[in-house]
Design an enzyme around this catalytic site. Structure first.
Site, PDB file in Angstrom:
ATOM      1  CG  LEU A  47      25.969  14.632   9.303  1.00 51.11           C
ATOM      2  CD1 LEU A  47      25.832  13.372  10.137  1.00 51.11           C
ATOM      3  CD2 LEU A  47      26.595  15.750  10.130  1.00 51.11           C
ATOM      4  N   PRO A  48      28.983  15.288   5.982  1.00 51.80           N
ATOM      5  CG  PRO A  48      30.899  16.410   6.655  1.00 51.80           C
ATOM      6  CD  PRO A  48      29.673  15.757   7.189  1.00 51.80           C
ATOM      7  CE  LYS A  97      23.512  16.012  -4.570  1.00 52.03           C
ATOM      8  NZ  LYS A  97      23.639  16.254  -3.125  1.00 52.03           N
TER       9      LYS A  97
END
Length: 327
Positions: A97-98, A201
């Site tokens: 999801l964003p 990340k």
């Protein structure tokens, strides 16, 4: 119902090709198949889910956009209108999801205790370490297991099943989810406790943003000095300036076959998303008292692109922006 309003697909058009592949690969053995839920079928999520189906898993999918699920449905996935029902029928549930607020809202609605206790929840969104730790606490309080497992490799990696997964969680949880992650990725790394996948990340994406800005500046200078773009790109890729962006994802059109630069910077990894990730990295730098001079500069560059109306363009559009700046 509120969560459905919040969840936003990151792109539907990219998945049309994946759906066509699914129909052809559906005959593969399902001997090792698991029931896997997948929430968020955008440019990354759709091909990731597609690869799970090609490996013989039974997919249960949800996206706020009904069109996003069409290709997977054609290949045999079951489409849901309620994420709680999806979780009830899944051994693993992936979310892609964003942003962190959407992820938190999704899990608050979905994890109500009705899913089987063996269900493992895996968030592959990019949301930051603290947000991942908040989600982990929520899920663990409801009696379930969770890992954060963001990815690197972009849309090409998602389509080709070569993503790098950076996993945060306990060793036993990592071992439980590793085989499923290998059905979507080429390298699966346990980074440490909850949130450490997100830390890896964000640091990686900050490096990506810095290198893309540097590559765009360098290519723009070389071309303005009269060098042929392909000639100079060949020099870079056989010299010390080589990077993933220069080899695979050049921001200069017609140098890399799968680069969004060839399609007016449509699709790919949006400027808006890299700006979000750089903002998260900046927050982490402040909380850890870490200097990130180039990371902060890259953040300002991409914020400028967003302010110029380029948030939906691939982040390689920085080259086009520089090329057209005559000052």
């Amino acid at each position: 119902m509120a969560m459905r309003v919040l969840i936003q697909s990151q792109g539907v058009k990219q998945f049309a090709k994946c759906g066509e592949m699914l129909v052809m690969t559906r005959s593969m053995s399902t001997q090792k198949g698991k029931n896997i839920g997948f929430i968020g079928l955008g440019q990354m999520g759709a091909p990731m889910a597609s690869n799970l189906m090609k490996k013989g898993h039974q997919l249960h999918v949800y996206d706020v956009s009904p069109k996003a699920a069409d290709g997977l449905k054609a290949g045999g996935a079951k489409v849901y209108t309620d994420t709680k029902d999806l979780a009830k029928n899944s051994d693993f549930v992936f979310t892609m999801l964003p942003n962190g607020n959407i992820v938190k809202d999704c899990y608050k609605e979905m994890v109500d205790g009705s899913a089987p206790k063996h269900t493992m929840f895996v968030d592959s969104s990019t949301i930051g370490p603290e947000a991942a730790q908040d989600v982990q606490k929520l899920i663990n309080e409801r009696g379930y297991k969770f890992v954060d497992a963001p990815v690197s490799g972009g849309v090409p990696g998602a389509i080709n099943g070569t993503l790098t997964f950076m996993v945060g969680g306990k060793v036993e949880e990592f071992n439980q989810v590793k085989d499923v992650l290998q059905d979507m990725g080429g390298k699966i790394t346990h980074c440490g406790d909850y949130g450490m996948g997100q830390a890896a990340k964000l640091a990686n994406n900050m490096m990506l943003a810095i290198s893309m800005v540097g590559l765009a500046e360098t290519m723009n200078l070389a071309i303005r000095l009269g060098l042929d773009p392909k000639t100079f790109a060949d020099i870079v890729n056989s010299s010390t300036g080589r990077s993933w962006a220069s080899e695979v994802y050049s921001p200069v059109p017609n140098l890399c076959p799968n680069s969004p630069a060839n399609n007016n910077y449509a699709g790919g990894f949006s400027t808006g998303l890299i700006t979000k990730d750089l903002g998260l990295a900046s927050n982490c730098a402040v909380s850890s008292n870490t200097p990130i001079a180039l990371g902060s500069l890259a953040h300002q560059v991409y914020r400028t692109l967003c302010a110029k109306g380029l948030a939906d363009k691939d982040f390689g559009v920085i080259y086009d922006f520089m090329k057209n700046d005559k000052n």
